[in-house]
Design a protein around this motif. Structure first.
Motif, PDB file in Angstrom:
ATOM      1  N   SER B  60     123.179  85.045  14.391  1.00 14.07           N
ATOM      2  CA  SER B  60     122.564  86.303  14.814  1.00 14.07           C
ATOM      3  C   SER B  60     122.596  86.373  16.331  1.00 14.07           C
ATOM      4  O   SER B  60     122.198  85.438  17.002  1.00 14.07           O
ATOM      5  N   GLY B  61     123.059  87.498  16.828  1.00 10.51           N
ATOM      6  CA  GLY B  61     123.043  87.690  18.273  1.00 10.51           C
ATOM      7  C   GLY B  61     121.918  88.623  18.645  1.00 10.51           C
ATOM      8  O   GLY B  61     121.626  89.560  17.913  1.00 10.51           O
ATOM      9  N   ASP B  69     120.873  85.736  23.371  1.00  9.78           N
ATOM     10  CA  ASP B  69     120.713  84.533  22.566  1.00  9.78           C
ATOM     11  C   ASP B  69     121.584  84.680  21.329  1.00  9.78           C
ATOM     12  O   ASP B  69     121.619  85.739  20.720  1.00  9.78           O
ATOM     13  N   ILE B  70     122.254  83.596  20.964  1.00 14.68           N
ATOM     14  CA  ILE B  70     122.912  83.574  19.660  1.00 14.68           C
ATOM     15  C   ILE B  70     122.333  82.410  18.885  1.00 14.68           C
ATOM     16  O   ILE B  70     122.246  81.294  19.399  1.00 14.68           O
ATOM     17  N   ILE B  71     121.892  82.693  17.653  1.00  9.95           N
ATOM     18  CA  ILE B  71     121.365  81.634  16.816  1.00  9.95           C
ATOM     19  C   ILE B  71     122.345  81.399  15.683  1.00  9.95           C
ATOM     20  O   ILE B  71     122.699  82.331  14.964  1.00  9.95           O
ATOM     21  N   ARG B 111     133.249  88.352  15.289  1.00 13.45           N
ATOM     22  CA  ARG B 111     133.805  89.665  15.625  1.00 13.45           C
ATOM     23  C   ARG B 111     132.696  90.703  15.710  1.00 13.45           C
ATOM     24  O   ARG B 111     132.699  91.585  16.575  1.00 13.45           O
ATOM     25  N   GLU B 112     131.723  90.590  14.802  1.00 10.44           N
ATOM     26  CA  GLU B 112     130.639  91.570  14.789  1.00 10.44           C
ATOM     27  C   GLU B 112     129.779  91.449  16.050  1.00 10.44           C
ATOM     28  O   GLU B 112     129.441  92.457  16.675  1.00 10.44           O
ATOM     29  N   ILE B 113     129.452  90.202  16.422  1.00  9.37           N
ATOM     30  CA  ILE B 113     128.623  90.016  17.628  1.00  9.37           C
ATOM     31  C   ILE B 113     129.384  90.494  18.851  1.00  9.37           C
ATOM     32  O   ILE B 113     128.813  91.078  19.769  1.00  9.37           O
ATOM     33  N   HIS B 141     128.256  98.881  23.622  1.00 12.39           N
ATOM     34  CA  HIS B 141     127.670  97.810  22.808  1.00 12.39           C
ATOM     35  C   HIS B 141     126.269  98.221  22.409  1.00 12.39           C
ATOM     36  O   HIS B 141     125.317  98.015  23.163  1.00 12.39           O
ATOM     37  N   PRO B 142     126.113  98.829  21.236  1.00 17.11           N
ATOM     38  CA  PRO B 142     124.860  99.510  20.903  1.00 17.11           C
ATOM     39  C   PRO B 142     123.628  98.620  20.841  1.00 17.11           C
ATOM     40  O   PRO B 142     122.522  99.103  21.017  1.00 17.11           O
ATOM     41  N   TYR B 143     123.797  97.331  20.581  1.00 15.50           N
ATOM     42  CA  TYR B 143     122.610  96.483  20.453  1.00 15.50           C
ATOM     43  C   TYR B 143     122.217  95.845  21.772  1.00 15.50           C
ATOM     44  O   TYR B 143     121.149  95.271  21.880  1.00 15.50           O
ATOM     45  N   ALA B 144     123.083  95.939  22.756  1.00  9.56           N
ATOM     46  CA  ALA B 144     122.808  95.258  24.017  1.00  9.56           C
ATOM     47  C   ALA B 144     121.874  96.101  24.882  1.00  9.56           C
ATOM     48  O   ALA B 144     122.092  97.282  25.077  1.00  9.56           O
TER      49      ALA B 144
END
Lengths: 136, 156, 397
Positions: B60-61, B69-71, B111-113, B141-144
């Motif tokens: 998960s990013g 953070d990437i877990i 690829r998704e992250i 990058h919509p989540y950033a």
């Protein structure tokens, strides 16, 4: 008798376009075909291509990517065609209307003849919707 | 597979990878979050996948106070124990080594992250669009979200 | 070099982020490579959830997938209860388990019907879906809805199943058992189904581990992973049941696993109903005041495999980050292994075997000639080829 009512006098063939749907509407549509509800007794049938269809059934919210495809499918359809927006997402966008990729409710993209609301609509509601559409 | 006693598991980890571990968090009896240096990711992931036979669940990013953070979530299916490797990625240079060559399950999620946060995965075999397509532009990058540091620097 | 044909299957496919367009690269009849394109069904659910309160998220995750509309809330509830350290009353645990298992039966019946349809057995399709209606009747009786049950909340369930309803539900369940046995016999003893599904779409143990596949897809290759058993939640540790596995690795093994799982589910529901009647009526949730900041890792076994929800909270009333991984996300990637080297007529059933949701093959599949780009086949043709093969096999027998 107008052309529209002449065309839709006999068995309706339905083409099902699933946008970004959650599958529930799609299942209920298939449910209509199977033994308990048996929509085929009215001569209705799901067909594999829009070129054979009298009804375009659109379920699910439409995201930006499938928006263009929905337009393409509609343009390929033989006219006159009845368009049915199916389920809460088809009618308004439903719970996904606030998403960042929402492409607009179906009726802003193509003209819609009937709305069958519900999440998902019960098979009985589908039958009722189609009957109302035919008697319009 | 070597039977691991989970009571002393955090200590074993510290023994093996002392310099790479920045923090350890035991959340529940069966959940462990390990903050690691991002350069050591492949080595530690390899330890879990190859030696302990963990299954790679997903990554998960997310946005963090500083960068992203990437877990990476790993699961031990014989005990239900989950180990989560957390790496922090700098916002100015969002890069990390790809895990896809080691385990195919990481291919899609990287690829998704890459699409939602704009993190660059080095040596990824095929870092192309997965979900964005015509949904959003490649540069978007919509989540950033810009982090706190960045917002401050924009204000001043 | 011989001529390669590209057969796209797709694009519409209704799971969370996984509606995809498959392109089968074929040499004659044989599939040589497979590629995919996704994004047709992306709805930005993870992003929407960040603007919802914890209780509202249940209704969004329920609509990730209509078939798994219990599994996603289940996993999300598990994650939230882990963050908030919330205990769930016993009665709520039993109700959760009952709803989860009913969903498994209805999903597997749905799959069986569609698999039958792809093989040219429309009788299986009609019968499986007819018996599925009986499950939906139980849903309607217990939750009020045919789909999207809205039963979950943090700390318990929203609605009770009153004790006076238990005997009715049991009666309905008893009526299903002989039907499931009938389907089991009909599918397992059929020589044509054996011929179509055995040694087709093989996934070895190594492939499963490499791609991280879960659920019946993994269990049919002899890997006994099942979250219900490995990381027990709800009432699964309180009842007797076993994990069904098979060593066949092929499509037949996946069918077998699913059929046997349905019978196991019936037994789980039976036990839950019995034990539930001894708990106090009405105590179905523990109130939750606030959710502290932290991480929650929730897992649940959906009909298709492990659903994983990761929630990061920051002390406010909505998730800071919510990551959802549906089982098909990892299962679909295995097509790269199972499809290659097989014939096109088998591709349909192989793609269907991991239960990726049927719509991609049913709705918009077109075949293009690789060089001229001319359409030569559509989805119905693909199913037709598959059905033709069954017919030929029947004639030979």
């Amino acid at each position: 008798m107008s052309l529209g009512s002449y065309c839709f006098r006999k068995s309706l063939w339905v083409f099902h376009f699933g946008g970004a749907s959650c599958n529930n509407c799609d299942i209920e549509i298939l449910d209509c075909l199977t033994s308990r509800y048996d929509i085929e007794r009215f001569g209705m049938q799901l067909v594999g291509t829009i070129r054979h269809a009298d009804v375009l059934l659109v379920s699910g919210s439409i995201n930006r990517k499938c928006r263009a495809r929905l337009l393409k499918v509609y343009n390929q359809a033989p006219k006159p065609i009845l368009v049915v927006a199916f389920g809460a997402c088809g009618c308004t966008g439903g719970i996904f209307a606030e998403g960042n990729v929402f492409g607009g409710p179906v009726d802003t993209i193509i003209p819609v003849d009937a709305y069958i609301p519900g999440c998902p609509p019960k098979p009985e509601a589908i039958l009722a919707g189609i009957v109302k559409l035919l008697n319009k | 597979m070597a039977a691991v006693n989970y009571e002393i598991f955090p200590d074993i980890l510290k023994l093996n990878f002392d310099s790479d571990i920045l923090g350890l968090m035991v959340l529940q009896r069966k959940r462990l979050v390990v903050q690691i240096r991002k350069e050591a990711l492949l080595e530690i992931a390899n330890y879990f996948l190859d030696e302990l036979k963990y299954r790679f669940v997903i990554a998960s990013g997310m946005n963090a106070d500083h960068g992203y953070d990437i877990i990476y979530h790993f699961s031990d299916d014989s005990t239900g124990y989950m180990v989560n490797l957390m790496v922090n990625i700098d916002e100015k240079k969002p890069e990390i080594e790809s895990m896809a060559n080691m385990i195919s399950a990481a291919n899609w999620i990287e690829r998704e992250i890459h699409e939602i946060l704009g993190v660059n995965f080095i040596n990824h075999p095929n870092l192309t669009n997965l979900i964005s397509g015509e949904n959003w532009e490649e540069t978007e990058h919509p989540y950033a979200r810009p982090s706190r540091d960045n917002k401050k620097s924009q204000r001043t | 070099m011989s001529k390669k044909t590209v057969i796209p299957i797709g694009p519409y496919h209704p799971l969370q982020e996984e509606p995809e367009l498959f392109k089968l690269y074929c040499e004659g009849e044989i599939v040589r490579d497979i590629e995919w394109e996704t994004g047709y069904n992306h709805r930005g659910i993870e992003k929407i959830n960040e603007s919802k309160t914890f209780d509202q998220v249940f209704f969004v995750v329920e609509r990730i997938c209509g078939i798994c509309s219990t599994s996603h809330p289940f996993a999300y509830a598990n994650a939230m209860e882990e963050v908030g350290r919330v205990e769930v009353p016993d009665r709520a645990k039993f109700i959760r388990t009952i709803i989860g298992e009913l969903e498994r039966i209805h999903s597997h019946l749905l799959w069986l019907g569609l698999a039958g349809h792809f093989l040219g057995y429309n009788t299986v399709f009609m019968w499986a879906w007819k018996y599925r209606e009986m499950i939906l009747d139980i849903f309607e009786k217990t939750t009020g809805n045919r789909n999207n049950y809205a039963m979950f909340r943090i700390g318990g369930v929203r609605r009770d199943i009153p004790n006076i309803h238990i005997s009715d539900v049991k009666k309905m369940l008893d009526a299903i058992k002989p039907k499931l046995n009938l389907l089991l016999g009909a599918v397992m003893d059929d020589p044509v189904i054996h011929a179509r599904t055995k040694k087709v779409g093989i996934l070895t143990k190594e492939d499963i581990i490499d791609y991280g596949a879960v659920g019946p897809t993994a269990r049919a290759s002899g890997i006994a992973i099942d979250v219900r058993h490995d990381d027990p939640y709800a009432a699964y540790p309180l009842v007797d049941w076993k994990v069904i596995t098979s060593d066949g690795c092929d499509v037949y093994a996946k069918t077998e696993v699913r059929l046997l799982e349905m019978l196991e589910s019936v037994s789980i529901i039976d036990q839950c109903l019995d034990k539930m009647s001894h708990t106090k009526e009405g105590s179905i949730y523990n109130p939750v005041k606030e959710i502290p900041a932290g991480f929650g890792f929730g897992r649940a076994e959906a009909p298709r495999g492990e659903v994983f929800h990761f929630v990061k909270t920051d002390g406010s009333n909505s998730p800071a980050r919510h990551k959802v991984r549906a089982p098909s996300y990892v299962n679909i990637a295995t097509f790269k292994k199972s499809c290659i080297g097989q014939t096109i007529s088998d591709a349909t059933i192989i793609l269907a075997a991991v239960d990726p949701c049927y719509c991609c093959t049913e709705r918009m599949a077109f075949a293009y000639d690789y060089y001229s780009g001319k359409q030569i086949m559509n989805g119905l043709d693909l199913i037709r080829i598959s059905q033709q093969k069954t017919k030929e096999l029947k004639m030979k027998m």
